[in-house]
Design a protein around this motif. Structure first.
Motif, PDB file in Angstrom:
ATOM      1  N   UNK A 105       0.835  -1.204   0.000  1.00 13.08           N
ATOM      2  CA  UNK A 105       0.000   0.000   0.000  1.00 13.08           C
ATOM      3  C   UNK A 105       0.869   1.254   0.000  1.00 13.08           C
ATOM      4  N   UNK A 106       1.855   1.291   0.891  1.00 13.86           N
ATOM      5  CA  UNK A 106       2.734   2.461   0.970  1.00 13.86           C
ATOM      6  C   UNK A 106       3.564   2.611  -0.299  1.00 13.86           C
ATOM      7  N   UNK A 107       4.042   1.496  -0.819  1.00 14.65           N
ATOM      8  CA  UNK A 107       4.865   1.499  -2.033  1.00 14.65           C
ATOM      9  C   UNK A 107       4.109   2.146  -3.195  1.00 14.65           C
ATOM     10  N   UNK A 108       2.814   1.930  -3.259  1.00 17.45           N
ATOM     11  CA  UNK A 108       1.998   2.416  -4.376  1.00 17.45           C
ATOM     12  C   UNK A 108       1.348   3.772  -4.113  1.00 17.45           C
ATOM     13  N   UNK A 166       9.298   4.887   3.713  1.00 15.62           N
ATOM     14  CA  UNK A 166       8.652   5.759   4.691  1.00 15.62           C
ATOM     15  C   UNK A 166       9.288   5.596   6.071  1.00 15.62           C
ATOM     16  N   UNK A 167       9.028   6.579   6.911  1.00 14.12           N
ATOM     17  CA  UNK A 167       9.373   6.532   8.327  1.00 14.12           C
ATOM     18  C   UNK A 167       8.112   6.874   9.094  1.00 14.12           C
ATOM     19  N   UNK A 168       7.974   6.311  10.296  1.00 17.87           N
ATOM     20  CA  UNK A 168       6.861   6.716  11.148  1.00 17.87           C
ATOM     21  C   UNK A 168       7.236   8.074  11.727  1.00 17.87           C
ATOM     22  N   UNK A 169       6.414   9.050  11.438  1.00 22.64           N
ATOM     23  CA  UNK A 169       6.650  10.420  11.899  1.00 22.64           C
ATOM     24  C   UNK A 169       5.957  10.661  13.227  1.00 22.64           C
ATOM     25  N   UNK A 219       8.328  -3.139   6.764  1.00 25.86           N
ATOM     26  CA  UNK A 219       7.254  -2.849   5.817  1.00 25.86           C
ATOM     27  C   UNK A 219       7.277  -1.386   5.402  1.00 25.86           C
ATOM     28  N   UNK A 220       7.268  -0.473   6.358  1.00 27.05           N
ATOM     29  CA  UNK A 220       7.228   0.937   5.967  1.00 27.05           C
ATOM     30  C   UNK A 220       8.589   1.453   5.520  1.00 27.05           C
ATOM     31  N   UNK A 279       1.197   8.420  11.353  1.00 22.29           N
ATOM     32  CA  UNK A 279       1.614   9.253  10.233  1.00 22.29           C
ATOM     33  C   UNK A 279       2.926   8.704   9.701  1.00 22.29           C
ATOM     34  N   UNK A 280       2.893   8.277   8.445  1.00 22.42           N
ATOM     35  CA  UNK A 280       4.093   7.810   7.746  1.00 22.42           C
ATOM     36  C   UNK A 280       4.539   8.947   6.828  1.00 22.42           C
TER      37      UNK A 280
END
Length: 165
Positions: A13-16, A66-69, A60-61, A79-80
């Motif tokens: 999901x994040x990748x796309x 991404x990083x968890x912000x 995964x993230x 929030x990623x």
């Protein structure tokens, strides 16, 4: 990301997503995964840490770029954010010339130590260290490999206007 990981759908999901920031509720993450989050995810900030070892969820993230912000336990949402690197990028033809700053940014983006990054690249840790301090730059063949690793890791950088052709 291992295809059989229960966090693989979150990675996909994040990748796309193609967004710099993605906010998901715990329920939305569970829906993506078709599974429940562990209790520690609902109570402990450490579960959401951006670490490269021993945490399938972080893989995964992080592997999606991404990083968890932020984690809001009251609102049950995460929030990623994609770290945006504004780095000078030089090219010879289609090949990026990897410099010290760019290599270090990629390694950090991947959440790896120099030794771990060296293992992924098939070089010695000292080689990565020498790249990162600017003692020497990788050859073109290695630059192509670095570019592939960067693409797989979801590493994005702003293209500079410099061109070495």
């Amino acid at each position: 990301m291992k295809p059989d990981s229960k966090y693989q759908p979150l990675w996909a999901f994040l990748q796309q997503s193609n967004q710099d920031e993605v906010i998901l509720t715990f329920a939305e993450i569970e829906e993506l995964m078709n599974d429940t989050l562990p209790d520690s995810a609902r109570k402990k900030r450490a579960w959401w840490s951006n670490r490269s070892k021993g945490a399938l969820q972080a893989s995964a993230w992080m592997e999606a770029g991404y990083r968890v912000e932020d984690v809001d336990f009251e609102q049950q949402r995460v929030t990623f954010r994609q770290p945006t690197a504004k780095l000078k990028v030089q090219r010879v033809g289609d090949t990026v010339l990897w410099n010290a700053e760019l290599i270090k940014a990629l390694r950090r983006h991947m959440g790896l130590t120099q030794a771990e990054f060296a293992q992924r690249m098939g070089v010695r840790q000292k080689t990565v260290s020498n790249w990162e301090i600017g003692l020497y730059e990788p050859p073109l063949s290695t630059s192509k490999h670095l570019e592939l690793v960067a693409q797989l890791a979801g590493f994005r950088y702003e293209e500079g206007s410099e061109n070495s052709e």
